[in-house]
Design an enzyme around this catalytic site. Sequence first.
Site, PDB file in Angstrom:
ATOM      1  N   GLU A 164      -9.689   3.973   6.265  1.00  0.00           N
ATOM      2  CA  GLU A 164      -8.976   4.166   7.532  1.00  0.00           C
ATOM      3  C   GLU A 164      -9.847   4.767   8.631  1.00  0.00           C
ATOM      4  O   GLU A 164      -9.737   4.377   9.789  1.00  0.00           O
ATOM      5  CB  GLU A 164      -7.728   5.027   7.300  1.00  0.00           C
ATOM      6  CG  GLU A 164      -6.742   4.431   6.305  1.00  0.00           C
ATOM      7  CD  GLU A 164      -6.268   3.028   6.690  1.00  0.00           C
ATOM      8  OE1 GLU A 164      -6.454   2.607   7.846  1.00  0.00           O
ATOM      9  OE2 GLU A 164      -5.697   2.339   5.823  1.00  0.00           O
TER      10      GLU A 164
ATOM     11  N   GLU B 282       0.842  -1.195   0.000  1.00  0.00           N
ATOM     12  CA  GLU B 282       0.000   0.000   0.000  1.00  0.00           C
ATOM     13  C   GLU B 282       0.881   1.251   0.000  1.00  0.00           C
ATOM     14  O   GLU B 282       1.876   1.296   0.733  1.00  0.00           O
ATOM     15  CB  GLU B 282      -0.910   0.006   1.231  1.00  0.00           C
ATOM     16  CG  GLU B 282      -1.960   1.092   1.198  1.00  0.00           C
ATOM     17  CD  GLU B 282      -2.890   1.069   2.399  1.00  0.00           C
ATOM     18  OE1 GLU B 282      -4.063   1.416   2.257  1.00  0.00           O
ATOM     19  OE2 GLU B 282      -2.440   0.703   3.501  1.00  0.00           O
TER      20      GLU B 282
ATOM     21  N   HIS C 251      -8.610  -3.023  14.287  1.00  0.00           N
ATOM     22  CA  HIS C 251      -8.577  -2.113  13.133  1.00  0.00           C
ATOM     23  C   HIS C 251      -8.352  -2.896  11.848  1.00  0.00           C
ATOM     24  O   HIS C 251      -9.091  -2.749  10.867  1.00  0.00           O
ATOM     25  CB  HIS C 251      -7.454  -1.093  13.353  1.00  0.00           C
ATOM     26  CG  HIS C 251      -7.252  -0.115  12.245  1.00  0.00           C
ATOM     27  ND1 HIS C 251      -7.595   1.208  12.347  1.00  0.00           N
ATOM     28  CD2 HIS C 251      -6.715  -0.256  10.999  1.00  0.00           C
ATOM     29  CE1 HIS C 251      -7.300   1.839  11.225  1.00  0.00           C
ATOM     30  NE2 HIS C 251      -6.746   0.963  10.380  1.00  0.00           N
ATOM     31  N   GLU C 252      -7.324  -3.754  11.841  1.00  0.00           N
ATOM     32  CA  GLU C 252      -7.023  -4.512  10.624  1.00  0.00           C
ATOM     33  C   GLU C 252      -8.134  -5.513  10.306  1.00  0.00           C
ATOM     34  O   GLU C 252      -8.448  -5.753   9.131  1.00  0.00           O
ATOM     35  CB  GLU C 252      -5.683  -5.236  10.778  1.00  0.00           C
ATOM     36  CG  GLU C 252      -4.509  -4.338  11.110  1.00  0.00           C
ATOM     37  CD  GLU C 252      -4.370  -3.150  10.179  1.00  0.00           C
ATOM     38  OE1 GLU C 252      -4.645  -3.293   8.965  1.00  0.00           O
ATOM     39  OE2 GLU C 252      -4.002  -2.060  10.658  1.00  0.00           O
TER      40      GLU C 252
ATOM     41  N   ASN D  24      -3.682  -6.898   4.550  1.00  0.00           N
ATOM     42  CA  ASN D  24      -3.690  -7.847   3.438  1.00  0.00           C
ATOM     43  C   ASN D  24      -4.758  -8.906   3.679  1.00  0.00           C
ATOM     44  O   ASN D  24      -4.855  -9.473   4.769  1.00  0.00           O
ATOM     45  CB  ASN D  24      -2.332  -8.535   3.311  1.00  0.00           C
ATOM     46  CG  ASN D  24      -1.179  -7.559   3.351  1.00  0.00           C
ATOM     47  OD1 ASN D  24      -1.080  -6.669   2.535  1.00  0.00           O
ATOM     48  ND2 ASN D  24      -0.308  -7.737   4.331  1.00  0.00           N
TER      49      ASN D  24
ATOM     50  N   HIS E 166     -10.924  -3.966   8.442  1.00  0.00           N
ATOM     51  CA  HIS E 166     -10.569  -3.765   7.031  1.00  0.00           C
ATOM     52  C   HIS E 166     -10.952  -4.960   6.161  1.00  0.00           C
ATOM     53  O   HIS E 166     -11.096  -4.802   4.942  1.00  0.00           O
ATOM     54  CB  HIS E 166      -9.070  -3.541   6.899  1.00  0.00           C
ATOM     55  CG  HIS E 166      -8.634  -2.125   7.044  1.00  0.00           C
ATOM     56  ND1 HIS E 166      -9.217  -1.081   6.374  1.00  0.00           N
ATOM     57  CD2 HIS E 166      -7.626  -1.573   7.787  1.00  0.00           C
ATOM     58  CE1 HIS E 166      -8.599   0.051   6.691  1.00  0.00           C
ATOM     59  NE2 HIS E 166      -7.634  -0.219   7.541  1.00  0.00           N
TER      60      HIS E 166
ATOM     61  N   MET F  53      -0.852  -3.967   8.337  1.00  0.00           N
ATOM     62  CA  MET F  53      -1.421  -3.825   6.997  1.00  0.00           C
ATOM     63  C   MET F  53      -2.443  -4.915   6.773  1.00  0.00           C
ATOM     64  O   MET F  53      -2.189  -6.092   7.045  1.00  0.00           O
ATOM     65  CB  MET F  53      -0.311  -3.922   5.940  1.00  0.00           C
ATOM     66  CG  MET F  53      -0.821  -3.876   4.513  1.00  0.00           C
ATOM     67  SD  MET F  53      -1.661  -2.318   4.127  1.00  0.00           S
ATOM     68  CE  MET F  53      -2.708  -2.834   2.774  1.00  0.00           C
TER      69      MET F  53
ATOM     70  N   GLY G 280       1.988   0.347  11.798  1.00  0.00           N
ATOM     71  CA  GLY G 280       1.449  -0.571  12.794  1.00  0.00           C
ATOM     72  C   GLY G 280       1.131  -1.924  12.209  1.00  0.00           C
ATOM     73  O   GLY G 280       1.518  -2.960  12.746  1.00  0.00           O
TER      74      GLY G 280
END
Length: 802
Positions: free
Chosen positions: A304, A114, A281-282, A251, A285, A249, A247
Amino acid sequence: MKTNLKRSDAQFRAQLISDVHYDIALDVNGAEQFTSTTTVTFRSGAGETFFDLVADEFSATLDGTPVDGRTLTLTEGEHTLVVDATITYNHTGEGLHKFVDPVDNKDYLYTQFEPAMAMKVFACFDQPDIKATYKIAVDAPEAYTVVLNEEATREGNVWSCTIDYPLSTYLVAICAGEYEFVEDEYVDDLKRIPLRIFARASLMEHLDAERLFRQTKDGFAYYHKNFAIAYPFGKYDQIFCPEYNMGAMENAGAVTFRDEYVFTSEPTPYRLERRNDTILHEMAHMWFGDLVTMQWWDDLWLNESFATWSAAIAQTEIGEYPNAWTTFAAVEKAWAYQQDQLPTTHPIAADAPDIETAEQNFDGITYAKGASVLKQLHAYVGRDEFFAGVRDHFNNHKFSNATFDDLLGALEKSSGRDLSEWSQQWLRTTGVSTLRPEITEDSFAVVQESDVLRTHRVGIGLYKLDGDKVVRTHHVNVDIEGARTEVPELAGIDHDLALVNDEDLTYCKMRLTPEHTEFVLEHIGQIENPLARTLCWSSLWEAVRDTLLPARKFVMAVANFSRLEDQPSVQERLLAQATLAVKQYVAWSWQRTGFYMLSEAFRGQEPAGIYQRALARLQPSKQNTTYFHELLQSLDNQEIRWLVLTNLVAGGAMLAKTAKNEEDPSSEGALSRLRIDAVTNKQWAWDEIVSGTRTNLEVRFLIDGLTFTSEGMDGLAERYFEIAPELWDKLTNEMAQNTLEGLFPLWDISIATVERAEALLAREDIPAGLRRIVSEGKARVERALRNRVGDAGAEGAAKTLR
């Protein structure tokens, strides 16, 4: 080499190309380089475009015919592009990063793509709205384990997987090396999800897998319940990677984290909370970002902001961290307020004409202000209506791309509200609104001061000192519109403190009346509710930054009351803010007093981990030397030991050679020794940083050592402005931004620094990314100068608040 895809080119390419499939074959057996063979099949219209690739060397054919460079001249129909490339491993945390652990010489590789760095590993159309399917094969050494987005099968030394759902290139993950792992699974009515956690071998003894698996399962239970759509991928791996830039990502199916989240020393409660926040958080996503992806980086905030908001509400409602919104107020909002008052602020829904601009927008506006506004929207339309709109959005656009208008339409449908005016006020404008109470004997009003008069849904709370506690006695919810809103329900009520953003529903700077400010400075430790207390700390800090409150008064309040704070996140933030205030905001004549006061307040306090770290970050002083030497006799927290040793060396109380003899063979030990070298030889450290030969994490520690104290920095402020353009051109996007932000001479708060920055900004040939960094640094120096002047008018204040 820099890469900068323009939105206009991406839009044309997305209209031209469709039905993309990548067959990617990597060979990572080389010590310094890897090879990449990519076969891309796709349909197109007639026209000319290009593929993306950054490589040492490559050759390409289109439908069997050699291609000159990266340009593709296409006829209407199906095409096959084959690209063979040789590429050097990165050591910057971008593309395919390689790390050799000094503990055992084991290799670790991972990708970071990213916003547009997949092109550093394989030939592709590297933009979020050209989703594709994939077959990935990795030929690796015998000792390696390979982790891909979906479960990898192994034949000999080749690991492969198929991704049969549409996925953007920036969400592809390839991790390879001598990783070790533990496994578990999550099962509910929606899905069975295999779970694995990977880390390098030297860290496995420190991996708190039981806690991590429990928090992962709690996250899936929460999101399944509230999103009502099963996790959309086949398995869920979490890989802790060395020398990581950020922090984590998101994927798809293979989330990568910085492996500093595997705590080798006892972490503070705040660090555990923040790691959990990152996990959630991830995971959010996986739905918002991976399942439904923004069309272009203008809508980065959709990814985000939503994930940041999701993590906070999930933490709160799961219950392990019920005061997560307090942390949000202390951490995220402080970040947002600071970013939003810089000259480079931008709307939440930002314009991103190219990738370079998009990279600059991974900031406090996109993450924290956007999440703050989503929290407000949630309060405005209602919890059930908000989640219903989100679920519709997922269903409407799963495995495809969407825009903000798509989300807004879903929320308008679920809530029955017209949100067009709300979105214009909050998402298309910049700046922070200020709300303050205006109180007389028989009236209560809220005054809004802002270039944009926004609509706010707020809580207003009245508080009273009752014995040894400050408690809330009255509360109302009010819609604030225009410059002044009367609140007749609170008129004439006796109180000691009024909070016009009680419960932190809106995004604003909340002012206190002068009388209430004095009350808070005397009684903040007695405010019973942690969120109300945090809002008061935030109000004091913003008043300091706006020169409405002398910085020394804030420092004294932290010295007097931080030990009474029962929220670790708030406590850590307060110590950091007080330290910054002494370094940059108080008058020169009071700085030594400020450092002395904080040292007296921090030394020997509990929780020890929080205060010892903060103490070691203060200016070295004789008063702390004896304490630190005694502390080293019993301290077993290795991270704090290195900080203490660094402080002693910086203050001349210990030889660098002695400090570096610390028994710590880990990679963290090697980096900590590098930091000590930087403390003792700053000219050498500067040269190492700007050489471009150090890894991303080495540069981070070198900058920390260089700036640990302001001594020995002669001439470096001038050199910064001389070499900044050259450094921007020489380094990769990520390294250039991190290095030039870290090196900006905030150690030299002076008119001379402002003038040097202005001279550089006056040049017409300065790239936009560098211009932003220098402009923001200049603004921070100017603010510090204003604060020092303002604090100098409070020379008598040191005798108060004892």
